[in-house]
Write an enzyme that holds these catalytic residues in place. Structure first.
Site, PDB file in Angstrom:
ATOM      1  N   ASP A   1       1.177  -1.164   0.400  1.00 37.94           N
ATOM      2  CA  ASP A   1       0.319  -0.425   0.159  1.00 37.94           C
ATOM      3  C   ASP A   1       1.091   1.183  -0.082  1.00 37.94           C
ATOM      4  OD1 ASP A   1      -1.778   2.566   1.861  1.00 37.94           O
ATOM      5  OD2 ASP A   1      -2.726   0.602   0.771  1.00 37.94           O
ATOM      6  N   ILE A   2       0.110   2.420  -1.193  1.00 39.85           N
ATOM      7  CA  ILE A   2       1.329   3.843  -0.672  1.00 39.85           C
ATOM      8  C   ILE A   2       0.817   4.314   0.768  1.00 39.85           C
ATOM      9  CG2 ILE A   2       1.678   5.727  -2.151  1.00 39.85           C
ATOM     10  CD1 ILE A   2       1.160   4.421  -4.669  1.00 39.85           C
TER      11      ILE A   2
ATOM     12  N   GLU B   1      -5.153   2.413  -3.686  1.00 40.52           N
ATOM     13  CA  GLU B   1      -3.350   2.256  -3.917  1.00 40.52           C
ATOM     14  C   GLU B   1      -2.744   1.145  -3.584  1.00 40.52           C
ATOM     15  OE1 GLU B   1      -5.510   4.243  -2.309  1.00 40.52           O
ATOM     16  OE2 GLU B   1      -4.991   4.488   0.394  1.00 40.52           O
TER      17      GLU B   1
END
Length: 632
Positions: A499-500, A543
């Site tokens: 995950d960003i 994201e």
């Protein structure tokens, strides 16, 4: 809601235990300080005194007075309440004191002017003029308390003291041997240093929490701690000694300014922490009006004479204390869980304040000075409020997680409904193909063309339109297929969920165009670093990405995740004139699938490791080997 109730119960148990421990340590420290009685002489009962309402007496006149013309104090305390009238005191030092250097200590720092004359055999041998009306550096002995060296004399020494102040006339006099006082003062400074260090640590830590969470209650609590610390620093003379030694004007008004600010931020913190606006509009408005009133009072303290302002301050102190107490009590009765703990914290400070007031008014005889009761109450209350603040933030985080879980559940149900619709569509399509086969050659050619078109459409539905990599639909099918193949071949299957970090801040700060570029850049990095054709990189949603790694063991998956994290951390995404750097958090899970349950556990374990990486601070990799069940 059950999670929150259980959380409050667990936190309450820790809260009570830590408060008991902290309170015992604080009480023992204060008691140790109060039990220090190594001074030579306590000058109280029997001291001669005169009130000078016209301020016409001089030292020359008083030297001619007989002792019978003075009043003699019969109580154990030299306290005469709020008075602008000068008071004169006379006492004698016996000639059998130790021959070592001696000091006279006035254990009350809030005196404007103190003039002292020492006489021996009828002659003036030394005099000193100190107090808050003079710069700190003009003091004979640079100490937060008023200290005067006792001159050497073979005869009996008499001393005359003139006290003039705009606050309480109070003169606790003690005679010390110099070396004993140094020991006592060192112990006292150690205790004060620990206290103010604790207050500073609480203020800074909660200020950092405010910067990272943007939660207003952390900021108001930090300002409250700073205000009460400055108030106590004034009462102990620490502020005049270290912070504003040459600012006599501020010293004369510091108690009014900082004490009013303390009440102001207490009202703000009460309103924010208990979320009064959700439960009572009337109480919320009353707290708002009180905040504005207290803010005007802060400005008034800059100009109103201290004698009049301190009496006005006692009125607003009583009103604000009762208001906070009543609001906390009503919130508790309305079922606000934190109100009970908040009321307990506020009650500790009120009790310490009442004890200090009774001691100052001579209604309670305790060895420890009044300001130490306030210091003890403030330390315990500050600690308790910090714990309440942590509980509040924890409950809100749990509610947020519950909302996210509910949203994920709804999304999963929608996805299942969509998959069911696709299955029905495929069944209908198969039936149509069967019927078309019986038609003519021209229709068969048209059917083939239609089938090819459908295959292209199917490929498009499995490809993410933004990044060009596989989407969630493809992931679900590929993961199921690889899990079954792994089960047949008894080979390793690894899964990486990543995950960003702080992606919402990128969208909020630079816009969705920049956010899309960041997502595409991360997707390209993932696609370029998967060398095997069997590996698959998918955009899981938003994201979040998922990597399916057949025939990859636990260590290999961890190494790949760590390498991807480093590459992304060192890669710049260029959007117009912006250069953005992002980091990722990753969760790795690996197993040899032996049943249907292992397939489900593998996905859940990767997701669990991802959330652990986020909780540990982000920009890191956490992994779970399903044989070990430990997050590393």
């Amino acid at each position: 809601m059950n999670i929150n109730k259980n959380s409050v119960g667990v936190h309450k148990t820790w809260f009570i235990g830590l408060i008991i421990l902290f309170g015992l340590i604080s009480i023992l420290s204060i008691a140790k300080l109060g039990s220090t009685n190594n001074y030579l002489l306590d000058i109280n009962q029997g001291t001669l005194y005169l009130e000078d309402p016209t301020n016409s007496l001089t030292i020359e006149k008083l030297r001619k007075y007989q002792n019978s013309q003075w009043n003699q104090e019969s109580s154990d305390f030299l306290v005469y309440g709020m008075s602008k009238t000068p008071y004169w005191f006379k006492f004698f030092l016996p000639n059998n004191l130790s021959e070592n250097p001696k000091l006279i200590e006035i254990d009350y720092v809030m005196l404007d002017k103190v003039d002292i004359w020492f006489f021996s055999n009828g002659k003036l041998i030394s005099e000193y003029h100190e107090g808050d009306s003079y710069p700190f550096n003009s003091r004979q002995i640079k100490n937060e308390k008023l200290l005067f060296p006792v001159p050497n004399s073979e005869k009996r020494i008499s001393a005359i003291v003139k006290v003039q102040t705009s606050g309480t006339v109070k003169l606790p006099l003690r005679v010390w041997e110099e070396k004993e006082y140094l020991i006592y003062n060192g112990e006292q400074n150690l205790l004060l240093g620990l206290f103010f260090g604790f207050m500073l640590a609480m203020a800074l830590s909660n200020l950092f929490f405010y910067v990272s969470t943007k939660k207003p209650s952390f900021l108001s609590y930090s300002l409250y701690v700073v205000s009460i610390a400055l108030t106590l620093a004034t009462l102990h003379g620490i502020g005049f000694k270290y912070i504003w030694p040459d600012w006599v004007w501020l010293q004369s008004r510091s108690v009014g300014i900082f004490a009013t600010l303390t009440i102001l931020f207490a009202c703000i913190c009460t309103r924010q922490l208990l979320e009064v606006y959700k439960h009572s509009r009337t109480l919320d408005q009353l707290l708002k009006y009180s905040v504005w009133w207290l803010l005007l009072s802060v400005f008034a303290s800059l100009s109103i004479p201290y004698y009049y302002y301190i009496m006005y301050f006692l009125v607003i102190l009583c009103f604000a204390s009762i208001l906070v107490f009543v609001v906390s009590l009503l919130m508790m009765l309305r079922g606000v869980k934190l109100a009970r703990l908040y009321l307990l914290a506020w009650s500790v400070l009120l009790v310490s304040g009442v004890l200090a007031g009774l001691e100052s008014a001579n209604l309670l005889e305790i060895d420890v000075p009044a300001q130490y009761f306030v210091m003890l109450g403030a330390a315990i209350e500050t600690f308790m409020l910090a714990f309440v603040l942590v509980i509040s933030y924890s409950i809100q985080r749990e509610e947020q997680y519950q909302s996210q879980e509910l949203a994920l559940l709804e999304e999963r149900m929608a996805r299942e409904a969509q998959e069911e619709a696709l299955k029905l569509k495929e069944q209908a399509q198969q039936s149509l193909e069967y019927n078309v086969q019986e038609r003519t050659l021209e229709l068969e050619i048209a059917l083939r063309e239609l089938s090819e078109t459908n295959n292209e459409l199917e490929q498009q539905t499995r490809t993410d339109s933004l990044t060009g990599i596989r989407n969630r639909k493809h992931f679900d099918k590929k993961f199921q297929a690889e899990a079954r193949r792994c089960r047949r071949e008894r080979s390793d299957l690894s899964l990486i969920m990543l995950d960003i970090d702080h992606f919402k801040n990128i969208n909020d700060t630079y816009g969705h165009v920049a956010g899309d570029e960041v997502i595409k850049n991360v997707a390209n990095i993932l696609k370029q670093n998967l060398k095997r054709t069997t590996d698959d990189a998918c955009r899981y949603g938003g994201e979040e990405f998922a990597l399916i790694l057949p025939n990859t063991d636990f260590e290999g998956a961890k190494a790949l995740a760590q390498r991807l994290r480093e590459i992304i951390e060192n890669t710049v995404t260029e959007v117009d004139e912006l250069q953005l750097k992002v980091t990722i958090s990753a969760g790795v899970a690996s197993t040899i699938v032996s049943g249907v349950e292992d397939e489900k556990n593998l996905l859940e374990s990767a997701d669990k490791a991802l959330y652990q990486a986020k909780r540990d601070g982000r920009n890191r990799v956490r992994s779970i080997h399903l044989h070990a069940r430990d997050i590393v």
